[in-house]
Motif scaffolding. Structure first.
Motif, PDB file in Angstrom:
ATOM      1  N   GLU A   1       0.789  -1.071  -0.249  1.00  0.00           N
ATOM      2  CA  GLU A   1      -0.033   0.312  -0.031  1.00  0.00           C
ATOM      3  C   GLU A   1       0.949   1.286  -0.067  1.00  0.00           C
ATOM      4  O   GLU A   1       0.142   2.303  -1.114  1.00  0.00           O
ATOM      5  N   GLU A   2       2.087   1.504   0.245  1.00  0.00           N
ATOM      6  CA  GLU A   2       2.379   2.411   0.486  1.00  0.00           C
ATOM      7  C   GLU A   2       3.132   2.651  -0.686  1.00  0.00           C
ATOM      8  O   GLU A   2       4.062   3.795  -1.335  1.00  0.00           O
ATOM      9  N   LEU A   3       4.148   1.440  -1.382  1.00  0.00           N
ATOM     10  CA  LEU A   3       4.169   1.179  -2.636  1.00  0.00           C
ATOM     11  C   LEU A   3       3.568   2.174  -3.554  1.00  0.00           C
ATOM     12  O   LEU A   3       3.636   3.229  -4.204  1.00  0.00           O
ATOM     13  N   ALA A   4       2.386   1.903  -3.461  1.00  0.00           N
ATOM     14  CA  ALA A   4       1.288   1.646  -4.377  1.00  0.00           C
ATOM     15  C   ALA A   4       1.650   3.229  -4.347  1.00  0.00           C
ATOM     16  O   ALA A   4       0.732   4.407  -5.197  1.00  0.00           O
ATOM     17  N   ALA A   5       1.040   4.607  -2.970  1.00  0.00           N
ATOM     18  CA  ALA A   5       0.802   5.633  -2.615  1.00  0.00           C
ATOM     19  C   ALA A   5       2.238   6.614  -2.953  1.00  0.00           C
ATOM     20  O   ALA A   5       1.835   7.536  -4.041  1.00  0.00           O
ATOM     21  N   LEU A   6       2.869   6.034  -2.981  1.00  0.00           N
ATOM     22  CA  LEU A   6       4.122   6.610  -3.710  1.00  0.00           C
ATOM     23  C   LEU A   6       3.896   7.000  -5.127  1.00  0.00           C
ATOM     24  O   LEU A   6       4.608   7.519  -5.259  1.00  0.00           O
ATOM     25  N   LEU A   7       3.719   5.199  -5.998  1.00  0.00           N
ATOM     26  CA  LEU A   7       3.762   5.734  -7.225  1.00  0.00           C
ATOM     27  C   LEU A   7       2.440   6.172  -7.674  1.00  0.00           C
ATOM     28  O   LEU A   7       2.881   7.468  -8.839  1.00  0.00           O
ATOM     29  N   ALA A   8       1.756   7.224  -6.668  1.00  0.00           N
ATOM     30  CA  ALA A   8       0.382   7.352  -7.891  1.00  0.00           C
ATOM     31  C   ALA A   8       0.849   8.805  -7.382  1.00  0.00           C
ATOM     32  O   ALA A   8       1.020   9.579  -8.187  1.00  0.00           O
ATOM     33  N   VAL A   9       1.543   8.655  -6.288  1.00  0.00           N
ATOM     34  CA  VAL A   9       2.485  10.522  -6.266  1.00  0.00           C
ATOM     35  C   VAL A   9       3.351  11.214  -7.550  1.00  0.00           C
ATOM     36  O   VAL A   9       3.258  11.528  -8.031  1.00  0.00           O
ATOM     37  N   VAL A  10       4.182  10.302  -7.211  1.00  0.00           N
ATOM     38  CA  VAL A  10       5.468  10.515  -8.640  1.00  0.00           C
ATOM     39  C   VAL A  10       4.381  10.056 -10.238  1.00  0.00           C
ATOM     40  O   VAL A  10       4.848  11.498 -10.774  1.00  0.00           O
TER      41      VAL A  10
END
Length: 69
Positions: free
Chosen positions: A16-25
């Motif tokens: 979930e944290e990786l998905a959030a990071l990728l969404a922001v990037v």
């Protein structure tokens, strides 16, 4: 093989944290301007003073009058 675009250097993020990071990037890269603004025109500050300067009128006492519109 291509180099990874993003690499986690420290820690163990959850999916979930990786998905959030990728969404922001992804959102930041989509919001970036496609091309830099053109630099061939004068800045607004330079344009203002180009249009609002008065000609100089030399003569006795004119330096005092230059402070008054």
């Amino acid at each position: 093989m291509t180099e990874p675009v993003l690499r986690i250097a420290k820690g163990d993020p959850t999916p979930e944290e990786l998905a959030a990071l990728l969404a922001v990037v992804a959102a930041r890269s989509a919001a970036a301007p496609a091309e830099p603004p053109s630099t061939d025109r004068a800045s607004n500050w330079a344009t203002y003073w180009r249009n609002h300067t008065r000609p100089l009128h030399p003569g006795p006492g004119r330096w005092r009058a230059s402070a008054h519109p």
